[in-house]
Design a protein around this motif. Structure first.
Motif, PDB file in Angstrom:
ATOM      1  N   ILE A  47       0.846  -1.198   0.000  1.00 62.96           N
ATOM      2  CA  ILE A  47       0.000   0.000   0.000  1.00 62.96           C
ATOM      3  C   ILE A  47       0.879   1.246   0.000  1.00 62.96           C
ATOM      4  CG2 ILE A  47      -1.708   1.317   1.331  1.00 62.96           C
ATOM      5  CD1 ILE A  47      -2.704  -1.506   2.351  1.00 62.96           C
ATOM      6  N   ARG A  48       1.919   1.230   0.818  1.00 67.19           N
ATOM      7  CA  ARG A  48       2.859   2.362   0.849  1.00 67.19           C
ATOM      8  C   ARG A  48       3.565   2.536  -0.494  1.00 67.19           C
ATOM      9  NH1 ARG A  48       5.220   0.767   6.695  1.00 67.19           N
ATOM     10  NH2 ARG A  48       3.763   1.982   7.948  1.00 67.19           N
ATOM     11  N   THR A  49       3.902   1.425  -1.132  1.00 72.25           N
ATOM     12  CA  THR A  49       4.589   1.477  -2.432  1.00 72.25           C
ATOM     13  C   THR A  49       3.743   2.226  -3.457  1.00 72.25           C
ATOM     14  OG1 THR A  49       5.837  -0.551  -2.022  1.00 72.25           O
ATOM     15  CG2 THR A  49       5.467   0.036  -4.335  1.00 72.25           C
ATOM     16  N   VAL A  50       2.451   1.947  -3.495  1.00 79.29           N
ATOM     17  CA  VAL A  50       1.562   2.637  -4.445  1.00 79.29           C
ATOM     18  C   VAL A  50       1.543   4.138  -4.146  1.00 79.29           C
ATOM     19  CG1 VAL A  50      -0.812   2.859  -5.269  1.00 79.29           C
ATOM     20  CG2 VAL A  50       0.175   0.582  -4.907  1.00 79.29           C
ATOM     21  N   GLY A  51       1.370   4.503  -2.886  1.00 78.45           N
ATOM     22  CA  GLY A  51       1.345   5.921  -2.517  1.00 78.45           C
ATOM     23  C   GLY A  51       2.655   6.626  -2.828  1.00 78.45           C
ATOM     24  N   GLU A  52       3.779   5.961  -2.526  1.00 76.89           N
ATOM     25  CA  GLU A  52       5.101   6.543  -2.824  1.00 76.89           C
ATOM     26  C   GLU A  52       5.272   6.745  -4.331  1.00 76.89           C
ATOM     27  OE1 GLU A  52       7.669   3.587  -1.187  1.00 76.89           O
ATOM     28  OE2 GLU A  52       7.301   4.217   0.884  1.00 76.89           O
ATOM     29  N   GLY A  53       4.823   5.761  -5.106  1.00 80.00           N
ATOM     30  CA  GLY A  53       4.946   5.861  -6.559  1.00 80.00           C
ATOM     31  C   GLY A  53       4.160   7.020  -7.119  1.00 80.00           C
ATOM     32  N   TRP A  54       2.951   7.236  -6.606  1.00 79.25           N
ATOM     33  CA  TRP A  54       2.170   8.385  -7.061  1.00 79.25           C
ATOM     34  C   TRP A  54       2.842   9.690  -6.650  1.00 79.25           C
ATOM     35  CZ3 TRP A  54      -1.743   9.301 -10.315  1.00 79.25           C
ATOM     36  CH2 TRP A  54      -2.408   8.189 -10.828  1.00 79.25           C
ATOM     37  N   ALA A  55       3.363   9.757  -5.441  1.00 81.73           N
ATOM     38  CA  ALA A  55       4.022  10.987  -4.979  1.00 81.73           C
ATOM     39  C   ALA A  55       5.237  11.313  -5.841  1.00 81.73           C
ATOM     40  CB  ALA A  55       4.425  10.848  -3.514  1.00 81.73           C
ATOM     41  N   ARG A  56       5.972  10.274  -6.256  1.00 81.94           N
ATOM     42  CA  ARG A  56       7.170  10.468  -7.089  1.00 81.94           C
ATOM     43  C   ARG A  56       6.842  10.468  -8.581  1.00 81.94           C
ATOM     44  NH1 ARG A  56      10.566   5.929  -4.046  1.00 81.94           N
ATOM     45  NH2 ARG A  56      10.316   4.954  -6.066  1.00 81.94           N
ATOM     46  N   LYS A  57       5.583  10.127  -8.894  1.00 83.65           N
ATOM     47  CA  LYS A  57       5.140   9.965 -10.293  1.00 83.65           C
ATOM     48  C   LYS A  57       6.032   8.952 -11.009  1.00 83.65           C
ATOM     49  CE  LYS A  57       3.078  14.478 -10.201  1.00 83.65           C
ATOM     50  NZ  LYS A  57       3.319  15.881 -10.351  1.00 83.65           N
ATOM     51  N   ASP A  58       6.206   7.822 -10.336  1.00 85.56           N
ATOM     52  CA  ASP A  58       7.073   6.735 -10.797  1.00 85.56           C
ATOM     53  C   ASP A  58       6.210   5.513 -11.101  1.00 85.56           C
ATOM     54  OD1 ASP A  58       8.780   4.523 -11.018  1.00 85.56           O
ATOM     55  OD2 ASP A  58      10.097   5.191  -9.392  1.00 85.56           O
ATOM     56  N   ILE A  59       5.869   5.332 -12.378  1.00 91.59           N
ATOM     57  CA  ILE A  59       4.949   4.269 -12.779  1.00 91.59           C
ATOM     58  C   ILE A  59       5.488   2.880 -12.448  1.00 91.59           C
ATOM     59  CG2 ILE A  59       5.778   4.117 -15.171  1.00 91.59           C
ATOM     60  CD1 ILE A  59       2.139   3.737 -13.929  1.00 91.59           C
ATOM     61  N   ASP A  60       6.782   2.654 -12.600  1.00 91.71           N
ATOM     62  CA  ASP A  60       7.337   1.333 -12.303  1.00 91.71           C
ATOM     63  C   ASP A  60       7.227   1.002 -10.822  1.00 91.71           C
ATOM     64  OD1 ASP A  60       7.954   0.803 -14.979  1.00 91.71           O
ATOM     65  OD2 ASP A  60       9.881   1.845 -14.806  1.00 91.71           O
ATOM     66  N   HIS A  61       7.402   2.002  -9.982  1.00 90.17           N
ATOM     67  CA  HIS A  61       7.270   1.781  -8.534  1.00 90.17           C
ATOM     68  C   HIS A  61       5.819   1.424  -8.189  1.00 90.17           C
ATOM     69  CE1 HIS A  61       9.006   1.961  -4.550  1.00 90.17           C
ATOM     70  NE2 HIS A  61       8.001   2.721  -4.132  1.00 90.17           N
ATOM     71  N   ILE A  62       4.877   2.159  -8.759  1.00 87.65           N
ATOM     72  CA  ILE A  62       3.455   1.866  -8.531  1.00 87.65           C
ATOM     73  C   ILE A  62       3.125   0.444  -8.963  1.00 87.65           C
ATOM     74  CG2 ILE A  62       1.088   2.396  -9.278  1.00 87.65           C
ATOM     75  CD1 ILE A  62       2.061   5.330  -9.644  1.00 87.65           C
ATOM     76  N   MET A  63       3.495   0.115 -10.195  1.00 85.68           N
ATOM     77  CA  MET A  63       3.092  -1.168 -10.774  1.00 85.68           C
ATOM     78  C   MET A  63       3.786  -2.354 -10.132  1.00 85.68           C
ATOM     79  SD  MET A  63       0.717  -0.044 -12.640  1.00 85.68           S
ATOM     80  CE  MET A  63       0.163  -1.608 -13.286  1.00 85.68           C
ATOM     81  N   SER A  64       4.876  -2.122  -9.408  1.00 88.10           N
ATOM     82  CA  SER A  64       5.555  -3.229  -8.727  1.00 88.10           C
ATOM     83  C   SER A  64       4.687  -3.841  -7.629  1.00 88.10           C
ATOM     84  CB  SER A  64       6.892  -2.758  -8.140  1.00 88.10           C
ATOM     85  OG  SER A  64       6.691  -1.906  -7.022  1.00 88.10           O
ATOM     86  N   ALA A  65       3.670  -3.127  -7.182  1.00 85.79           N
ATOM     87  CA  ALA A  65       2.769  -3.642  -6.158  1.00 85.79           C
ATOM     88  C   ALA A  65       1.668  -4.526  -6.744  1.00 85.79           C
ATOM     89  CB  ALA A  65       2.131  -2.485  -5.392  1.00 85.79           C
TER      90      ALA A  65
END
Length: 169
Positions: A51-69
């Motif tokens: 859940i934190r990974t998705v939020g962090e990815g949106w904050a950084r606008k990092d699609i790969d980080h979001i999708m890793s979850a």
């Protein structure tokens, strides 16, 4: 006769409910802020991290980080049309489109864990969420569904419903 049957049914229900299901909850108020939630076991810790990974990815606008979850078969309700469910590629495309929108501004998710239910290799997390983006705060009741596959938890379904503001700063 009926008394014995009712006793057996109730006993079975309580055994399944209290032994077979792991439930973390915050029934009063909006929940426990994710930064303060203390996981009770390794499964909860893994799920909270996703859940934190998705939020962090949106904050950084990092699609790969979001999708890793997300798991490869993940689906979620589309943000622009809540009547439509989108797949993994649709989730990715929707986020990339949002990142290209010049009005998005700073994105921040504030999540409050309301309930966590874990049964065998499946989990549901109920979250109260404040999403800051596009210059406003947006409030949602989220349902995140996870599956444990080959020893690893993955987000497989995300669903939401808009809510009135529930927190006052």
């Amino acid at each position: 006769m009926w008394g014995i049957l009712i006793t057996e049914v109730l006993t079975g229900f309580f055994i399944v409910t209290f032994i077979g299901v792991s439930v973390g909850a915050a029934d009063d108020g909006p929940g426990v802020p994710i930064s303060q939630y203390v996981p009770r076991n390794g499964d909860e810790a893994s799920i909270i991290q996703l859940i934190r990974t998705v939020g962090e990815g949106w904050a950084r606008k990092d699609i790969d980080h979001i999708m890793s979850a997300y798991g490869p078969d993940a689906i979620q309700r589309a943000w622009n049309d809540p009547n439509v469910m989108i797949d993994y590629q649709g989730i990715r495309n929707e986020a990339l489109g949002a990142f290209r929108d010049p009005k998005i501004g700073r994105v921040q998710f504030d999540d409050w864990i309301h309930r966590i239910h874990i049964v065998n290799s499946s989990a549901v997390v109920e979250i109260n969420e404040r999403c800051h983006g596009w210059g406003n705060d947006h409030y949602y009741r989220d349902f995140w569904m996870f599956a444990r596959r080959q020893g690893r938890w993955q987000l497989v379904r995300y669903d939401y419903e808009p809510q009135p503001p529930f927190l006052v700063r």
